[in-house]
Structure formats: C-alpha cells, structure tokens
Design a protein around this motif. Structure first.
Motif, PDB file in Angstrom:
ATOM      1  N   GLU A  65      50.049  23.155  45.886  1.00  0.00           N
ATOM      2  CA  GLU A  65      50.436  23.006  46.826  1.00  0.00           C
ATOM      3  C   GLU A  65      51.104  24.175  48.342  1.00  0.00           C
ATOM      4  O   GLU A  65      50.828  23.910  49.236  1.00  0.00           O
ATOM      5  CB  GLU A  65      52.150  22.415  46.764  1.00  0.00           C
ATOM      6  N   ILE A  66      50.536  24.890  47.582  1.00  0.00           N
ATOM      7  CA  ILE A  66      51.706  26.534  48.249  1.00  0.00           C
ATOM      8  C   ILE A  66      50.610  27.669  47.559  1.00  0.00           C
ATOM      9  O   ILE A  66      50.116  27.732  46.653  1.00  0.00           O
ATOM     10  CB  ILE A  66      53.184  26.068  47.850  1.00  0.00           C
ATOM     11  N   ILE A  67      50.082  28.510  48.952  1.00  0.00           N
ATOM     12  CA  ILE A  67      50.441  30.062  48.384  1.00  0.00           C
ATOM     13  C   ILE A  67      50.943  30.569  49.045  1.00  0.00           C
ATOM     14  O   ILE A  67      50.458  30.868  49.983  1.00  0.00           O
ATOM     15  CB  ILE A  67      48.180  29.786  49.131  1.00  0.00           C
ATOM     16  N   VAL A  68      50.967  31.823  48.066  1.00  0.00           N
ATOM     17  CA  VAL A  68      51.260  33.160  48.949  1.00  0.00           C
ATOM     18  C   VAL A  68      50.426  34.208  48.958  1.00  0.00           C
ATOM     19  O   VAL A  68      50.373  34.449  47.882  1.00  0.00           O
ATOM     20  CB  VAL A  68      53.268  33.871  47.374  1.00  0.00           C
ATOM     21  N   LEU A  69      50.260  34.394  49.976  1.00  0.00           N
ATOM     22  CA  LEU A  69      48.881  35.476  50.021  1.00  0.00           C
ATOM     23  C   LEU A  69      49.375  37.076  50.373  1.00  0.00           C
ATOM     24  O   LEU A  69      49.970  36.674  51.215  1.00  0.00           O
ATOM     25  CB  LEU A  69      48.590  34.698  51.600  1.00  0.00           C
ATOM     26  N   ASP A  70      49.022  37.289  49.765  1.00  0.00           N
ATOM     27  CA  ASP A  70      49.121  38.856  50.260  1.00  0.00           C
ATOM     28  C   ASP A  70      48.486  39.388  51.768  1.00  0.00           C
ATOM     29  O   ASP A  70      46.972  38.674  51.812  1.00  0.00           O
ATOM     30  CB  ASP A  70      48.631  40.063  49.103  1.00  0.00           C
ATOM     31  N   ILE A  71      48.724  40.276  52.242  1.00  0.00           N
ATOM     32  CA  ILE A  71      47.805  40.628  53.417  1.00  0.00           C
ATOM     33  C   ILE A  71      46.355  41.912  53.249  1.00  0.00           C
ATOM     34  O   ILE A  71      44.472  41.304  53.597  1.00  0.00           O
ATOM     35  CB  ILE A  71      48.244  41.189  54.612  1.00  0.00           C
ATOM     36  N   GLU A  72      46.772  42.353  52.260  1.00  0.00           N
ATOM     37  CA  GLU A  72      46.089  43.966  52.653  1.00  0.00           C
ATOM     38  C   GLU A  72      45.849  43.699  50.552  1.00  0.00           C
ATOM     39  O   GLU A  72      45.954  44.005  49.615  1.00  0.00           O
ATOM     40  CB  GLU A  72      46.602  44.745  52.286  1.00  0.00           C
ATOM     41  N   MET A  73      44.076  42.900  50.925  1.00  0.00           N
ATOM     42  CA  MET A  73      43.475  42.858  49.495  1.00  0.00           C
ATOM     43  C   MET A  73      41.711  43.714  49.505  1.00  0.00           C
ATOM     44  O   MET A  73      41.597  43.964  50.528  1.00  0.00           O
ATOM     45  CB  MET A  73      43.413  42.234  49.085  1.00  0.00           C
ATOM     46  N   PRO A  74      41.307  44.349  48.481  1.00  0.00           N
ATOM     47  CA  PRO A  74      40.149  44.726  48.084  1.00  0.00           C
ATOM     48  C   PRO A  74      39.028  43.362  48.330  1.00  0.00           C
ATOM     49  O   PRO A  74      39.572  42.162  48.568  1.00  0.00           O
ATOM     50  CB  PRO A  74      40.152  44.973  47.071  1.00  0.00           C
ATOM     51  N   ARG A  75      37.959  43.528  48.845  1.00  0.00           N
ATOM     52  CA  ARG A  75      36.586  42.665  48.171  1.00  0.00           C
ATOM     53  C   ARG A  75      37.401  41.451  50.335  1.00  0.00           C
ATOM     54  O   ARG A  75      36.302  41.185  50.694  1.00  0.00           O
ATOM     55  CB  ARG A  75      37.199  41.427  47.334  1.00  0.00           C
ATOM     56  N   MET A  76      38.445  40.834  50.244  1.00  0.00           N
ATOM     57  CA  MET A  76      38.866  39.863  50.561  1.00  0.00           C
ATOM     58  C   MET A  76      40.156  40.085  51.285  1.00  0.00           C
ATOM     59  O   MET A  76      40.915  39.411  50.656  1.00  0.00           O
ATOM     60  CB  MET A  76      37.525  38.189  50.851  1.00  0.00           C
ATOM     61  N   ASP A  77      40.470  40.072  52.417  1.00  0.00           N
ATOM     62  CA  ASP A  77      41.253  40.174  52.717  1.00  0.00           C
ATOM     63  C   ASP A  77      42.735  38.675  52.745  1.00  0.00           C
ATOM     64  O   ASP A  77      42.091  38.098  53.483  1.00  0.00           O
ATOM     65  CB  ASP A  77      42.447  41.562  54.034  1.00  0.00           C
ATOM     66  N   GLY A  78      43.898  38.538  53.164  1.00  0.00           N
ATOM     67  CA  GLY A  78      44.062  37.280  53.614  1.00  0.00           C
ATOM     68  C   GLY A  78      44.142  36.965  54.683  1.00  0.00           C
ATOM     69  O   GLY A  78      44.058  36.263  54.933  1.00  0.00           O
ATOM     70  N   ILE A  79      44.113  38.005  55.676  1.00  0.00           N
ATOM     71  CA  ILE A  79      43.626  37.356  56.818  1.00  0.00           C
ATOM     72  C   ILE A  79      42.498  36.790  57.060  1.00  0.00           C
ATOM     73  O   ILE A  79      42.254  35.762  58.099  1.00  0.00           O
ATOM     74  CB  ILE A  79      44.592  38.420  58.725  1.00  0.00           C
ATOM     75  N   THR A  80      41.537  37.403  56.837  1.00  0.00           N
ATOM     76  CA  THR A  80      39.624  36.866  56.539  1.00  0.00           C
ATOM     77  C   THR A  80      39.759  35.635  55.296  1.00  0.00           C
ATOM     78  O   THR A  80      39.388  34.412  56.080  1.00  0.00           O
ATOM     79  CB  THR A  80      39.076  37.612  56.082  1.00  0.00           C
ATOM     80  N   ALA A  81      40.470  35.506  54.701  1.00  0.00           N
ATOM     81  CA  ALA A  81      40.421  34.264  53.435  1.00  0.00           C
ATOM     82  C   ALA A  81      41.494  33.186  54.219  1.00  0.00           C
ATOM     83  O   ALA A  81      41.341  32.024  53.791  1.00  0.00           O
ATOM     84  CB  ALA A  81      41.397  34.556  52.278  1.00  0.00           C
ATOM     85  N   LEU A  82      42.403  33.139  55.032  1.00  0.00           N
ATOM     86  CA  LEU A  82      43.483  32.186  55.756  1.00  0.00           C
ATOM     87  C   LEU A  82      42.582  31.227  56.203  1.00  0.00           C
ATOM     88  O   LEU A  82      42.951  30.389  56.063  1.00  0.00           O
ATOM     89  CB  LEU A  82      44.533  33.049  56.606  1.00  0.00           C
TER      90      LEU A  82
END
Length: 392
Positions: A65-82
C-alpha cells in the motif's frame, strides 16, 4: 521493538495492518525504518529491497500500500523508479526519502509532480536518525496517514485491533485533541456532513494568506497558476517544509505560476502583487511600520509541532492588515485553525480545499469542521474563488 509482544503494555498486532515496502540501498537504514514502523501494531513491512528495479519487480508480486522510496540508489534511483512503480499500481502511496541537500530538495519536488505523495528528509547519519525524536514519529505519521487515505478512497477498512471494537473505541476516546487519527479515519462522507458554511463578508481583502502542508506544493502550483495576475493584494504563504526545500519551492512557484515569489527575509517590505514564502525553520509574521508592512521572521517555539507554522502568520496578518482572505490547503494536523478563527473574528473570509482533492484532509478539514469557511472547494476551483473573494 519487535520480539517484545509479551510485555504487559505492548499493543496487540492489528488484523490487516498497513502494508509497507522499504526501498533503500542501505540495509542499516531499512532495518532502522523497520524498527521505527513496526513498533506500531498497525504497520507491517512486507518487503525491503535495495534499489528501484527490485522495488518494481517486488511490487508486481506483492500487495503493497505504501512505499518509502530513497532517491539516491545504485542500479536504478528513486526518481527513475517512481513512474514505473505507479504504472504497476497507480494507487500505491509513495513517500520519497532523502537527506537534506539542494539537489535532493529539487528532485523531491520533481517527484511530487510525477505522482509521489510526499517527501521525508532523513538525518544525515544513523546516529542522528536514532537520536532524533521527531524523525520516527514523522515517518510513522506519514505512513499511517497515506495508508488510511488509500483505504478510504478504495472503501477498505482501516486496521482493526485483535482485541476488538471496545479497545478500538477506547483508543479513540483517549486520544489527545488534535492527534493524528490516520489509523481510524472517519466514515466516508461524515466530515462533509459536519460542515456549516459562513456567508462571505463581501468586503475587499487587504492581504491573502495561504497555509499548506502534506501535498501542498502541487496544490499551491495549481491555485497560484489559476489565480489571475490582476489580483493586487500581497500573498503570504506558509508551507510546512524544511530549509533548502523552501528556497527551491519559491523558485518553482515563480516558474510554474508566473507570479514573482521569493523566500521571505526579515525586513522585507511587503509589496502588492507579490508572493512571500516562509523559509524553513522560521515563523513568518508581518508588522505595521507606519504606512508599510514589514516581514519579521523568528525562531520562537514550534506551534502545532511546526515551524514555520500557519497560525502565527495568520494572527500577524490580522493585526497588521485587518481584513484577511485565508486559504487552507491539503495537510496533516490542524495548523491554521486558530489563526483562521482570528481572521473570521476580524471580518475576513476563509476558503478550504475539499477532502476529495486533498492528499490529506487534516488542516483544511479542521478549519471546515470548525465552521470557519465561506467556501470548501476542489483545488481546481480555489484560484477562481480567491479572485472573486479578494475583490469583495
């Protein structure tokens, strides 16, 4: 903490708790978040992954239901994944998490325009995170509020304690006034039935004050874009945000709406047709100095757990100007309610955002249910309303 359910004071686990996925490249951070959140019996971590691509894959096969999503990550960052996460499940509630930097503030505001519900500023180290009393409660309140919002819109039930209805009713009865009630939202439609609208004053406002919090940036962009530039009153805005974020938000308001918006500074002389935004960490007030109105910032104690807060701004506008047109947009809590009461007592008008268009109907709901509003409207209609009421 987990593993302590045998304690006499431990709350029983809820049936159907809010289901959360944590996405952060640090296993330590994910562990801390799990501890903070699962200390509440109404929250369950159902997935914990280290990058955006794993989050997408997990969401396809998990009931989240809820995702707490970090912005800076390897492989795929948060803004790309959103946007990919929202393609998988458009109803999933995403809270962006990042440390407090200008870049992350910029990315977080961009994420809101892409469908994230809110952002969360993480302390820069794990020691600061565990030592900061506000951070765990802020994280938990956002997760529960968005979980409740999702279930309310879908018609699903909020978590129910295994001890039954009597315990649930007692918890509500003993909750402090104004405390978040995300885990037990009101019945659908009940809030609207409690609203009594006031008759508009019919008088021209001297100044416009706007208060907002959770979901506020997008609501501000919409209202100010819709507001004609023929409006000549100065506009003062308090949005609950930390430092750095408010600097970026002022720039975004200028670019998005066409209004000239600046982060306020002590000593600024308030000019007509301009927008002044309270800076993070400071209450923004106005005082009269002869014929001029001057902004005064202060770091007095938080009000309603907020600094900047809407209430001190509204009180000062009433004292400095007299007739105020106040607008309360989406946000948690009830900040702005008492300031709006002062506005009404001085002959001003209040417009609040309605529940359906609000990310969280806390602040506008508190003002509406107090009987202070002359209009309660979808965000798409507020700009035109402000234009009409400002003229008197």
């Amino acid at each position: 903490m987990r593993g302590q359910s045998t304690s006499a004071e431990a709350k029983p686990r809820s049936t159907d708790p809010y289901r959360v996925m944590l996405v952060d490249d640090s296993a330590v951070i994910r562990g801390l978040f799990t501890r903070f959140l699962e200390a509440d019996p109404d929250v369950k971590i159902v997935a914990s992954v280290g990058d955006g691509q794993r989050a997408i894959d997990t969401l396809k096969n998990s009931d989240v239901e809820i995702i707490v999503l970090d912005i800076e990550m390897p492989r795929m960052d948060g803004i790309t994944a959103l946007p990919e996460l929202l393609k998988v499940d458009p109803s999933v509630q995403v809270v962006m998490a990042s440390t407090l930097t200008a870049r992350n503030a910029e990315v977080s505001l961009r994420a809101l325009s892409l469908g994230a519900k809110d952002y969360l500023t993480k302390p820069s180290s794990t020691s600061e995170m565990t030592g900061a009393a506000d951070f765990p409660s802020d994280l938990l309140s956002k997760v529960k509020a968005f979980g409740a919002q999702r279930r309310r819109k879908s018609g699903a039930r909020a978590p129910v304690a295994v001890s039954g209805a009597a315990a649930r009713a007692a918890a509500l009865k003993n909750a402090p006034a104004g405390a978040p009630r995300a885990a037990a939202p009101p019945a659908r439609g009940a809030a609207r039935n409690d609203i009594t609208l006031r008759k508009p004053s019919g008088r021209r406002a001297d100044v416009i004050g706007i208060g907002s919090s959770t979901g506020g940036p997008q609501a501000l962009f919409r209202v100010l874009t819709d507001l004609p530039k023929t409006v000549k009153q100065p506009i003062l805005v308090t949005q609950h945000m930390p430092p750095t974020f408010t600097t970026i938000l002022a720039e975004h308001i200028t670019k998005t709406s066409g209004w000239v918006c600046s982060e306020a500074k002590s000593g600024d002389v308030v000019a007509p047709g301009r927008i002044y935004l309270a800076p993070g960490g400071y209450h923004m007030t106005v005082k009269a100095e002869g014929a001029e109105k001057v902004i005064v910032l202060n770091q007095e104690p938080p009000e309603n757990f907020c600094r900047p807060a809407v209430d001190p701004m509204m009180r000062s506008l009433v004292k400095a100007y007299g007739r105020v047109l106040a607008v309360i947009l989406t946000g948690m809590g009830h900040d702005g309610r008492e300031g709006c009461r002062a506005v009404v007592e001085a002959g001003g008008d209040i417009v609040a955002q309605d529940e359906q268009s609000s990310v969280v109907w806390g602040m506008p709901g508190a003002v509406a249910q107090a009987g202070l509003c002359c209009e309660v409207l979808p965000v798409s209609e507020i700009g035109a309303s402000v234009n009409r009421l400002a003229r008197g």
